[in-house]
Design a protein around this motif. Structure first.
Motif, PDB file in Angstrom:
ATOM      1  N   LEU A   1       0.831  -1.206   0.000  1.00 24.42           N
ATOM      2  CA  LEU A   1       0.000   0.000   0.000  1.00 24.42           C
ATOM      3  C   LEU A   1       0.864   1.254   0.000  1.00 24.42           C
ATOM      4  O   LEU A   1       0.581   2.218  -0.711  1.00 24.42           O
ATOM      5  N   GLY A   2       1.924   1.240   0.811  1.00 24.11           N
ATOM      6  CA  GLY A   2       2.821   2.383   0.837  1.00 24.11           C
ATOM      7  C   GLY A   2       3.512   2.601  -0.495  1.00 24.11           C
ATOM      8  O   GLY A   2       3.667   3.745  -0.948  1.00 24.11           O
ATOM      9  N   SER A   3       3.930   1.513  -1.144  1.00 27.67           N
ATOM     10  CA  SER A   3       4.610   1.635  -2.438  1.00 27.67           C
ATOM     11  C   SER A   3       3.681   2.216  -3.500  1.00 27.67           C
ATOM     12  O   SER A   3       4.075   3.094  -4.286  1.00 27.67           O
ATOM     13  N   ILE A   4       2.433   1.737  -3.527  1.00 26.75           N
ATOM     14  CA  ILE A   4       1.468   2.255  -4.504  1.00 26.75           C
ATOM     15  C   ILE A   4       1.172   3.721  -4.231  1.00 26.75           C
ATOM     16  O   ILE A   4       1.046   4.536  -5.155  1.00 26.75           O
ATOM     17  N   ALA A   5       1.058   4.091  -2.940  1.00 23.93           N
ATOM     18  CA  ALA A   5       0.807   5.491  -2.593  1.00 23.93           C
ATOM     19  C   ALA A   5       1.959   6.388  -3.033  1.00 23.93           C
ATOM     20  O   ALA A   5       1.740   7.508  -3.498  1.00 23.93           O
ATOM     21  N   VAL A   6       3.202   5.891  -2.907  1.00 21.11           N
ATOM     22  CA  VAL A   6       4.367   6.662  -3.357  1.00 21.11           C
ATOM     23  C   VAL A   6       4.281   6.925  -4.861  1.00 21.11           C
ATOM     24  O   VAL A   6       4.504   8.053  -5.325  1.00 21.11           O
ATOM     25  N   VAL A   7       3.951   5.898  -5.634  1.00 18.07           N
ATOM     26  CA  VAL A   7       3.857   6.042  -7.086  1.00 18.07           C
ATOM     27  C   VAL A   7       2.729   7.004  -7.462  1.00 18.07           C
ATOM     28  O   VAL A   7       2.899   7.888  -8.321  1.00 18.07           O
ATOM     29  N   LEU A   8       1.577   6.856  -6.833  1.00 17.36           N
ATOM     30  CA  LEU A   8       0.435   7.709  -7.163  1.00 17.36           C
ATOM     31  C   LEU A   8       0.695   9.165  -6.802  1.00 17.36           C
ATOM     32  O   LEU A   8       0.263  10.075  -7.518  1.00 17.36           O
ATOM     33  N   LEU A   9       1.386   9.384  -5.689  1.00 17.22           N
ATOM     34  CA  LEU A   9       1.696  10.768  -5.311  1.00 17.22           C
ATOM     35  C   LEU A   9       2.659  11.402  -6.313  1.00 17.22           C
ATOM     36  O   LEU A   9       2.519  12.575  -6.662  1.00 17.22           O
ATOM     37  N   PHE A  10       3.618  10.622  -6.794  1.00 23.51           N
ATOM     38  CA  PHE A  10       4.524  11.126  -7.825  1.00 23.51           C
ATOM     39  C   PHE A  10       3.748  11.452  -9.101  1.00 23.51           C
ATOM     40  O   PHE A  10       3.991  12.483  -9.746  1.00 23.51           O
TER      41      PHE A  10
ATOM     42  N   PHE B   1       3.416  15.061 -11.047  1.00 27.13           N
ATOM     43  CA  PHE B   1       3.750  15.151 -12.471  1.00 27.13           C
ATOM     44  C   PHE B   1       2.577  15.734 -13.253  1.00 27.13           C
ATOM     45  O   PHE B   1       2.757  16.619 -14.117  1.00 27.13           O
ATOM     46  N   LYS B   2       1.366  15.261 -12.960  1.00 23.06           N
ATOM     47  CA  LYS B   2       0.183  15.803 -13.635  1.00 23.06           C
ATOM     48  C   LYS B   2      -0.005  17.282 -13.312  1.00 23.06           C
ATOM     49  O   LYS B   2      -0.409  18.070 -14.175  1.00 23.06           O
ATOM     50  N   GLY B   3       0.267  17.655 -12.066  1.00 20.95           N
ATOM     51  CA  GLY B   3       0.117  19.052 -11.689  1.00 20.95           C
ATOM     52  C   GLY B   3       1.058  19.963 -12.459  1.00 20.95           C
ATOM     53  O   GLY B   3       0.653  21.038 -12.928  1.00 20.95           O
ATOM     54  N   LEU B   4       2.311  19.539 -12.608  1.00 21.66           N
ATOM     55  CA  LEU B   4       3.271  20.344 -13.355  1.00 21.66           C
ATOM     56  C   LEU B   4       2.899  20.414 -14.836  1.00 21.66           C
ATOM     57  O   LEU B   4       3.003  21.468 -15.465  1.00 21.66           O
ATOM     58  N   VAL B   5       2.471  19.276 -15.394  1.00 19.66           N
ATOM     59  CA  VAL B   5       2.073  19.263 -16.805  1.00 19.66           C
ATOM     60  C   VAL B   5       0.852  20.148 -17.027  1.00 19.66           C
ATOM     61  O   VAL B   5       0.747  20.854 -18.043  1.00 19.66           O
ATOM     62  N   ALA B   6      -0.086  20.130 -16.076  1.00 19.53           N
ATOM     63  CA  ALA B   6      -1.302  20.935 -16.220  1.00 19.53           C
ATOM     64  C   ALA B   6      -1.001  22.422 -16.257  1.00 19.53           C
ATOM     65  O   ALA B   6      -1.743  23.194 -16.866  1.00 19.53           O
ATOM     66  N   ILE B   7       0.104  22.836 -15.630  1.00 17.65           N
ATOM     67  CA  ILE B   7       0.443  24.260 -15.629  1.00 17.65           C
ATOM     68  C   ILE B   7       0.917  24.719 -17.007  1.00 17.65           C
ATOM     69  O   ILE B   7       0.549  25.795 -17.480  1.00 17.65           O
ATOM     70  N   VAL B   8       1.741  23.892 -17.661  1.00 16.16           N
ATOM     71  CA  VAL B   8       2.343  24.307 -18.937  1.00 16.16           C
ATOM     72  C   VAL B   8       1.626  23.713 -20.147  1.00 16.16           C
ATOM     73  O   VAL B   8       2.052  23.923 -21.283  1.00 16.16           O
ATOM     74  N   PHE B   9       0.545  22.992 -19.941  1.00  7.93           N
ATOM     75  CA  PHE B   9      -0.144  22.327 -21.045  1.00  7.93           C
ATOM     76  C   PHE B   9      -0.757  23.359 -21.993  1.00  7.93           C
ATOM     77  O   PHE B   9      -1.381  24.331 -21.550  1.00  7.93           O
ATOM     78  N   PRO B  10      -0.608  23.173 -23.319  1.00  8.41           N
ATOM     79  CA  PRO B  10      -1.183  24.133 -24.280  1.00  8.41           C
ATOM     80  C   PRO B  10      -2.668  23.879 -24.516  1.00  8.41           C
ATOM     81  O   PRO B  10      -3.050  23.191 -25.469  1.00  8.41           O
ATOM     82  N   TYR B  11      -3.527  24.396 -23.674  1.00  5.31           N
ATOM     83  CA  TYR B  11      -4.966  24.199 -23.819  1.00  5.31           C
ATOM     84  C   TYR B  11      -5.447  24.840 -25.119  1.00  5.31           C
ATOM     85  O   TYR B  11      -5.050  25.961 -25.450  1.00  5.31           O
TER      86      TYR B  11
END
Length: 212
Positions: free
Chosen positions: A61-70, A74-84
């Protein structure tokens, strides 16, 4: 900006971050304590303690949570610079917004702290099980990961997710300000052209000669 694209970005960030939070809470609540089995050692006849850890999915569970948080970060950073709508805005222009820059830095810092706590708790739990499970522990403590690590990391993961969503909303405002500034410059240019044409119109008319 297409509201549908922003909505999908917010949905993806929320889902991965929320699942990471839930998994961290489950790992904290379901983390079992080791069973201590007392017995006599073969050499001195002294009482020794053997640690027996029941099987549980805490480490997974901890390992999956680590991956999902990463993935959330990553999605948050991409959402900032994404060319909508195919309209790309330079990063430097976006971060002219002090609010967006501040919340982006805070989001990254909170993510790093949450990720470190999740990794620490997961690695500690795995190491303790490999090192002490089914073996004699001279101290008789049969250690596990410290209580509260998974829970604290889970709430920090939730905070990080909320901050990324705030960054997404501020990105919408920053993009709108960027495109509005271009529109204002175009309008100023067109008004200037009209004014120049009006200034030159009388001068051109003064040189015209009347026909008889």
């Amino acid at each position: 900006m297409a509201l549908g694209q922003v909505g999908w970005a917010a949905l993806l960030i929320t889902c991965s971050g929320l699942i990471a939070f839930i998994l961290g809470i489950i790992a904290e609540n379901q983390k079992p304590t080791a069973i201590r089995v007392s017995g006599l050692t073969a050499s001195g006849g002294d009482t020794a303690v053997t640690c027996v850890y029941p099987s549980d999915p805490t480490s997974w569970l901890g390992s999956i949570a680590v991956v999902l948080l990463f993935v959330t970060a990553f999605k948050g950073l991409v959402a900032i610079v994404f060319p909508y709508q195919g309209k790309r805005v330079p990063v430097r222009a976006l971060f002219k917004s002090t609010s967006l820059l501040t919340f982006t830095i805070l989001s990254v810092v909170i993510f790093l702290v949450a990720e470190a706590l999740l990794l620490w708790a997961t690695i500690l739990e795995s190491l303790h099980r490999r090192q002490f499970n089914g073996k004699v522990d001279p101290t008789g403590s049969c250690p596990t990961a410290k209580t509260g690590l998974f829970g604290g990391a889970a709430f920090l993961a939730l905070d990080s997710t909320l901050f990324w969503l705030i960054c997404l909303m501020l990105t919408v405002n920053a993009r709108a300000d960027h495109f509005n500034s271009f529109e204002e410059e175009d309008l100023k240019g067109s008004y200037a052209d009209v004014a120049n044409a009006q200034e030159y119109a009388p001068a051109l008319g003064a040189h015209a000669t009347a026909r008889v």
